[in-house]
Design an enzyme around this catalytic site. Structure first.
Site, PDB file in Angstrom:
ATOM      1  N   ASP A  47       0.870  -1.175   0.000  1.00  0.00           N
ATOM      2  CA  ASP A  47       0.000   0.000   0.000  1.00  0.00           C
ATOM      3  C   ASP A  47       0.909   1.228   0.000  1.00  0.00           C
ATOM      4  O   ASP A  47       2.106   1.122   0.279  1.00  0.00           O
ATOM      5  CB  ASP A  47      -0.876  -0.008   1.265  1.00  0.00           C
ATOM      6  CG  ASP A  47      -1.807   1.200   1.344  1.00  0.00           C
ATOM      7  OD1 ASP A  47      -2.224   1.710   0.281  1.00  0.00           O
ATOM      8  OD2 ASP A  47      -2.110   1.638   2.466  1.00  0.00           O
ATOM      9  N   SER A  48       0.322   2.389  -0.276  1.00  0.00           N
ATOM     10  CA  SER A  48       1.099   3.625  -0.199  1.00  0.00           C
ATOM     11  C   SER A  48       1.506   3.920   1.241  1.00  0.00           C
ATOM     12  O   SER A  48       2.456   4.650   1.480  1.00  0.00           O
ATOM     13  CB  SER A  48       0.288   4.790  -0.760  1.00  0.00           C
ATOM     14  OG  SER A  48      -0.953   4.888  -0.093  1.00  0.00           O
TER      15      SER A  48
ATOM     16  N   CYS B 147      -4.244  -1.113  -2.112  1.00  0.00           N
ATOM     17  CA  CYS B 147      -4.271   0.340  -2.255  1.00  0.00           C
ATOM     18  C   CYS B 147      -5.260   0.652  -3.367  1.00  0.00           C
ATOM     19  O   CYS B 147      -5.117   0.162  -4.493  1.00  0.00           O
ATOM     20  CB  CYS B 147      -2.869   0.829  -2.621  1.00  0.00           C
ATOM     21  SG  CYS B 147      -2.782   2.578  -3.091  1.00  0.00           S
TER      22      CYS B 147
ATOM     23  N   GLU C 121      -6.768   7.059  11.641  1.00  0.00           N
ATOM     24  CA  GLU C 121      -5.365   7.112  12.076  1.00  0.00           C
ATOM     25  C   GLU C 121      -5.244   7.684  13.489  1.00  0.00           C
ATOM     26  O   GLU C 121      -4.339   7.327  14.231  1.00  0.00           O
ATOM     27  CB  GLU C 121      -4.540   7.925  11.075  1.00  0.00           C
ATOM     28  CG  GLU C 121      -4.512   7.259   9.703  1.00  0.00           C
ATOM     29  CD  GLU C 121      -3.346   7.678   8.833  1.00  0.00           C
ATOM     30  OE1 GLU C 121      -2.667   8.660   9.170  1.00  0.00           O
ATOM     31  OE2 GLU C 121      -3.126   7.011   7.798  1.00  0.00           O
TER      32      GLU C 121
ATOM     33  N   TYR D 110      -0.641   8.561  -2.523  1.00  0.00           N
ATOM     34  CA  TYR D 110      -0.612   8.351  -3.966  1.00  0.00           C
ATOM     35  C   TYR D 110      -1.780   9.055  -4.662  1.00  0.00           C
ATOM     36  O   TYR D 110      -1.715   9.347  -5.851  1.00  0.00           O
ATOM     37  CB  TYR D 110      -0.721   6.854  -4.284  1.00  0.00           C
ATOM     38  CG  TYR D 110       0.543   6.046  -4.113  1.00  0.00           C
ATOM     39  CD1 TYR D 110       1.703   6.593  -3.573  1.00  0.00           C
ATOM     40  CD2 TYR D 110       0.578   4.713  -4.530  1.00  0.00           C
ATOM     41  CE1 TYR D 110       2.859   5.832  -3.439  1.00  0.00           C
ATOM     42  CE2 TYR D 110       1.731   3.948  -4.397  1.00  0.00           C
ATOM     43  CZ  TYR D 110       2.864   4.504  -3.853  1.00  0.00           C
ATOM     44  OH  TYR D 110       3.995   3.736  -3.736  1.00  0.00           O
TER      45      TYR D 110
ATOM     46  N   CYS E  53     -12.171   2.162   0.806  1.00  0.00           N
ATOM     47  CA  CYS E  53     -10.888   2.708   1.257  1.00  0.00           C
ATOM     48  C   CYS E  53     -10.355   1.773   2.331  1.00  0.00           C
ATOM     49  O   CYS E  53     -11.117   1.323   3.197  1.00  0.00           O
ATOM     50  CB  CYS E  53     -11.078   4.114   1.821  1.00  0.00           C
ATOM     51  SG  CYS E  53      -9.615   4.766   2.668  1.00  0.00           S
ATOM     52  N   THR E  54      -9.071   1.486   2.267  1.00  0.00           N
ATOM     53  CA  THR E  54      -8.502   0.491   3.190  1.00  0.00           C
ATOM     54  C   THR E  54      -8.561   0.932   4.650  1.00  0.00           C
ATOM     55  O   THR E  54      -8.461   0.096   5.545  1.00  0.00           O
ATOM     56  CB  THR E  54      -7.038   0.177   2.816  1.00  0.00           C
ATOM     57  OG1 THR E  54      -6.322   1.401   2.724  1.00  0.00           O
ATOM     58  CG2 THR E  54      -6.969  -0.559   1.496  1.00  0.00           C
ATOM     59  N   HIS E  55      -8.726   2.222   4.902  1.00  0.00           N
ATOM     60  CA  HIS E  55      -8.827   2.682   6.290  1.00  0.00           C
ATOM     61  C   HIS E  55     -10.222   2.439   6.889  1.00  0.00           C
ATOM     62  O   HIS E  55     -10.380   2.415   8.104  1.00  0.00           O
ATOM     63  CB  HIS E  55      -8.562   4.186   6.385  1.00  0.00           C
ATOM     64  CG  HIS E  55      -7.110   4.566   6.396  1.00  0.00           C
ATOM     65  ND1 HIS E  55      -6.302   4.416   5.302  1.00  0.00           N
ATOM     66  CD2 HIS E  55      -6.326   5.105   7.371  1.00  0.00           C
ATOM     67  CE1 HIS E  55      -5.085   4.863   5.587  1.00  0.00           C
ATOM     68  NE2 HIS E  55      -5.066   5.276   6.835  1.00  0.00           N
TER      69      HIS E  55
END
Lengths: 272, 272
Positions: free
Chosen positions: B10-11, B73, B152, B42, B184-186
């Site tokens: 992933d970025s 990503c 985050e 990215y 979105c991966t988050h």
């Protein structure tokens, strides 16, 4: 003779709050703004890399014959200011020193709060600058990572912004700082909310305002000010697709953002 | 013979939610994770640049003899998947196709919502993937820029997260989608909150889960699965200082993040 411009740069869009204050304080001055949107954020990059990027941008602006350079980026101000000052023959103004000086001037108790991004707070740059001016000052810091995305989203006066500010600022408020430095170029957009939460007895120091004041003082001292009857022109350059930059930039400048040009930096200019 | 690993990149840190699902679905497998923390994000970079970066990372992982590559990503999955598939002799799995396929399978009304970063939503990658599978599907999208910083920061179940989710999801809820893709991966970290806000009659599609399922299916089909009695080892590589990565990564993996190694990519490996 043509009057030379003031150069201002940031890693992205945040420095536009500094530009706004420069435009407000010195409406007669031409400005050149550079936002390194291709390489934002700088806060997570090494000091060497940030110094090299800053050198490339300074060269770009110097070729356009600026008379003063404003480093409207906390990360660059914290790590690359000495290198830029050594290299450039014009005055270089960062955002940390003006904010720190003002905080020391206005604080009566010497108990000063500083808020900023995680990178700025981790660097301790404001704490060091304040302690240099007043070794007895007590500096309390708090990283507020959500303030930048809130400002960019335009959520500056809703309930989400209020709750976020209350959460981040609780400890600073409880420890009774009498002065709070907005140590991030995005934070002036949340100034009203931050002031509401901290209460009217806490003085907010806006680094953008103080930086503009410093710029005016230096140009006045060096007799480089343009006559006040003139009206300044403003140019904007970015290093990558300006879609988000235009939207957010207009929010930061109150809709007055002009044409934005995408340019490529010369990487050989990075040596400082 | 040594069993080969699954490579995941992933970025930044977001792809760890995909790794978590792979670890959960296939606990016997060794994994190598790469986070390009020096060059994140990215989403604001050009497709050419993203494709070059993805090529460099793929080369790094291929040298460590991986048997399958997961592109965890959304940005890379949207722009560089065909190039990676052409170049690599092993299976390459992105995060968009598995999420889109699942959404089409579970939606009864064909009215599907997709949320993601501004870049992912602007790319229309999910909309195109869903429409390829069901041309009659009605796809409604919404960018939710604050969800990444909330995840985050670890603010996934407080009042700020709730109000933010209510604001972003209001229109999708009102337009009565019966399925919502977390694009979105988050976002899996906010799944509980998003589910609460959307209501129990809306099916949430977690791209991370679906991607892990696809990985298991491909490895099973190709007889590359390690025996289920084994216990996998997990290695982590990043391209810049891993301070924030470790803190946020442990949050994403529930405290199970191991040693993280900083490495330099070979830029000549970027040609795909």
């Amino acid at each position: 003779m043509a009057w030379r411009s003031i150069g201002i740069f940031d890693s992205g869009v945040g420095g536009l709050t500094v530009l706004r204050e420069v435009m407000h304080t010195l409406p007669q001055e031409d400005t050149l703004y550079f936002g390194d949107t291709a390489r934002v954020p700088y806060g997570t990059k090494s000091p060497e890399t940030v110094t090299r990027y800053a050198g490339e941008i300074a060269s770009f602006l110097m070729k356009r014959d600026i008379k003063l350079l404003v480093v409207a980026c906390n990360t660059v101000s914290a790590v690359a200011l000495p290198a830029l000052k050594r290299r450039l023959a014009i005055p270089v103004v960062g955002v940390i020193e003006p904010g720190a000086r003002r905080a020391v001037e206005v604080s009566r108790s010497g108990k000063i709060g500083v808020i900023g991004t995680a990178g700025t707070i981790r660097s301790s740059a404001y704490t060091r600058a304040i302690k240099r001016l007043n070794p007895d000052a007590e500096v309390l810091t708090r990283a507020c990572p959500l303030f930048v995305p809130l400002a960019e989203e335009g959520w500056t006066d809703n309930q989400v912004a209020r709750l976020t500010a209350e959460t981040y600022l609780r400890e600073l408020k409880e420890s009774a700082v009498d002065t709070l430095v907005l140590g991030c170029t995005h934070y002036p957009l949340l100034k009203q909310m931050i002031g509401d939460v901290m209460g009217s007895d806490v003085i907010l120091v806006d680094s953008a305002e103080e930086t503009a004041r410093t710029v005016a003082a230096i140009l006045g001292e060096k007799r480089l000010l343009r006559p006040a009857a003139e009206k300044g022109n403003h140019s904007y350059f970015v290093s990558d697709i300006p879609a988000g930059f235009v939207r957010v930039g207009n929010r930061f400048l109150g809709g007055r953002l002009g044409d934005v040009f995408q340019v490529t930096l010369d990487e050989e200019d990075g040596e400082v």
